[in-house]
Scaffold this active site. Structure first.
Site, PDB file in Angstrom:
ATOM      1  N   GLU A 293      45.300  20.564   6.599  1.00  9.85           N
ATOM      2  CA  GLU A 293      44.014  21.185   6.944  1.00  9.85           C
ATOM      3  C   GLU A 293      42.955  20.114   6.748  1.00  9.85           C
ATOM      4  OE1 GLU A 293      40.369  22.338   6.397  1.00  9.85           O
ATOM      5  OE2 GLU A 293      41.216  23.177   4.557  1.00  9.85           O
ATOM      6  N   CYS A 327      35.240  23.509   3.387  1.00  8.32           N
ATOM      7  CA  CYS A 327      35.685  23.213   4.757  1.00  8.32           C
ATOM      8  C   CYS A 327      35.182  24.269   5.722  1.00  8.32           C
ATOM      9  CB  CYS A 327      37.208  23.148   4.823  1.00  8.32           C
ATOM     10  SG  CYS A 327      37.954  21.951   3.703  1.00  8.32           S
TER      11      CYS A 327
END
Length: 544
Positions: A293, A327
């Site tokens: 990720e 994020c």
């Protein structure tokens, strides 16, 4: 004698404590903060279950209080990486052979220790080392990490129980083996829970792991390693080391027993990893699993029918909680011309009420960004707006100060061009850019939302018009792996919103779900025939 099937029921999400004035948890956390600040920790690596120290020590200081020394960690070398790999491979067979209920018990005990004995210490370490306020630490280093451990045990039990059909006369079964080799877990600074999940999810599946956290997360990572060892994790199963990124990558990606990488970090680093693994593919015993990720440029799309107060509250939280260093943080917003002035006025007023400072003052909403590199990068973007010759302007904030810590004031930029640099590039800080579009052309702006960034991690849409919600949901289908309707684009909960995005945001293997665990397993199908045939001929071979 192993003759029973064990069931681990679906757990409940760990309750979030509120730390209100006078509460027992507030007092306990304040004491833990004081205790940690009163000591100078000497933080070793952990290889083969033993503390390992080196000749090179690096300082750890709170980002919000750089004059205070929390301790030192022992920097690792290539030799330490090799020792960690050797320890992992030596432990592999015994760990893979351990009965599932005993492996599961280790991680369930770790979750229980974290929920009780270690909760305040873990939260305090996250607050001090990563500059999180009490609530942001609680939802991360306590609740989310506890949820990862408990839910993953449940998910893995579900996988083990999935078996193929067996017609009469045969028994078909599926075995789920760990990967053949070792896993490299590379974890980021911004979530202690990610730091704990990336090594433990593969380990839970029977794999052995070399774990390298970001230097700026070592302080809390070491506390979690203490918890795992107290929970009974055998020596060598997870080995925690602190070398440089290039050092660990060069050794691990050339090793024939490298079996996979579990990564959260930058797109550039992940792409380099992928390229290096590809170049070495012929050297490996098997094809490595690559799970990553890698960030986002997360959007808020506001429809002309949206509720203004809801938009304001969710942008304020989504953009500025934990200094925008999630994020999933809201980083760009598209406001319709019919609502833009009211939204801006109310949002600016809200942001100006946000207190900024140290984490041990619980009234502070905003703390410091993680380090000087991040501070300088954000300052560069802010200065760029001031010199943009009218392409963009700062409508709130815009100040920064590193006298006592890496403080960036919550900043709102208004970009006249929807493709202005701060609308496109990941900033990873408390800087939100908005663009006002023609409310009559709201469907046209969806193409801009979808194509402005290469990332596709999270996104949020706001509307009261249900037809508009359906249209936006369809047209933005590839723009975000985690999609929110009338809510901020942050705050995914294990078991509720499995987390991950596609495009440049990663492989979308959904941490916090059964999907991620499949990546760390090798399935073997076994067919047993009770009465085997004794003649190769089939009935159709016989003559009429």
């Amino acid at each position: 004698m192993h003759n029973a099937y064990f069931h681990y029921a679906e757990p409940k999400n760990e309750p979030v404590l509120n730390y209100a004035p006078g509460s027992a948890e507030r007092k306990a956390l304040q004491q833990a903060l004081a205790d940690l600040k009163a000591e100078t920790r000497d933080i070793p690596m952990y290889i083969n279950g033993k503390e390992v120290r080196s000749n090179s020590q690096k300082e750890i200081r709170p980002p919000h209080e750089t004059g205070h020394l929390l301790g030192h960690f022992h920097e690792g070398t290539g030799e330490h990486v090799k020792q960690a790999i050797d320890a992992a491979l030596a432990a592999r067979q015994s760990w893979a052979d351990m009965a599932w209920e005993h492996r599961a018990s280790i991680f369930m005990k770790a979750a229980e220790l974290l929920a009780t004995k270690y909760r305040w210490r873990m939260n305090a370490a996250t607050m001090l080392g990563q500059s999180k306020n009490a609530y942001q630490a609680e939802i991360d280093s306590a609740c989310e990490l506890i949820d990862f451990l408990r839910f993953n045990v449940h998910f893995l039990t579900q996988i083990y129980n999935q078996q193929p059909l067996s017609p009469q006369g045969f028994h078909n079964r599926m075995e789920y083996r760990p990967l053949e080799g070792f896993i490299l877990a590379v974890t980021p600074f911004n979530f202690t829970a990610i730091g704990g999940n990336l090594p433990t999810a593969p380990a839970m599946c029977g794999n052995v792991v070399v774990w390298k956290p970001a230097n700026t997360q070592i302080y809390s990572a070491s506390v979690f390693m203490e918890i795992l060892l107290e929970a009974g994790l055998p020596a060598g199963v997870i080995n925690l080391v602190y070398p440089s990124g290039p050092t660990i990558g060069d050794i691990c990606f050339k090793h024939p027993d490298f079996a996979g990488v579990h990564f959260t970090g930058s797109t550039g680093v992940f792409q380099t990893m992928w390229k290096t693994i590809g170049e070495n593919i012929a050297n490996y015993k098997s094809y490595p699993r690559i799970v990553g990720e890698t960030g986002g440029k997360d959007f808020v799309m506001v429809h002309p029918s949206a509720n203004v107060d809801s938009v304001v509250a969710n942008i304020a939280r989504g953009a500025f909680e934990y200094q925008g260093q999630k994020c999933s943080a809201a980083s760009r917003a598209y406001l319709p011309s019919n609502l833009a002035e009211e939204i801006k006025e109310k949002l600016i007023a809200e942001v100006r009420t946000m207190k900024m400072g140290r984490v041990d003052d619980f009234t502070n909403f905003v703390n410091a960004v993680i380090d000087e590199k991040s501070f300088n990068n954000l300052a560069k973007y802010i200065d760029g707006v001031k010199n943009s010759a009218g392409k963009a302007k700062i409508i709130c904030g815009g100040n920064y100060d590193k006298t006592n810590g890496w403080f960036i004031e919550p900043t709102i930029i208004e970009a006249m061009d929807p493709y202005y640099v701060t609308m496109c590039e990941e900033l990873f800080g408390p800087v939100m850019t908005i663009h006002v579009y023609d409310a009559d052309k709201w469907e046209d702006i969806l193409h801009v939302v979808d194509n402005t960034s290469g990332y596709a991690l999270t996104g949020a849409i706001f509307a009261q018009d249900r037809y508009a919600l359906e249209t936006m949901t369809k047209k933005l289908v590839n723009a975000a792996g985690n999609f929110y309707i009338n809510d901020k684009p942050t705050g995914a909960v294990v078991g509720q919103q499995p987390f991950g995005g596609a495009r440049a945001s990663g492989t979308n293997d959904k941490a916090g779900s059964i999907l991620n665990l499949y990546r760390w397993l090798n399935a073997r199908t076994v067919k047993e025939t009770y009465v085997p045939v004794t003649n190769y001929r089939y009935p159709f071979h016989q003559a009429d």
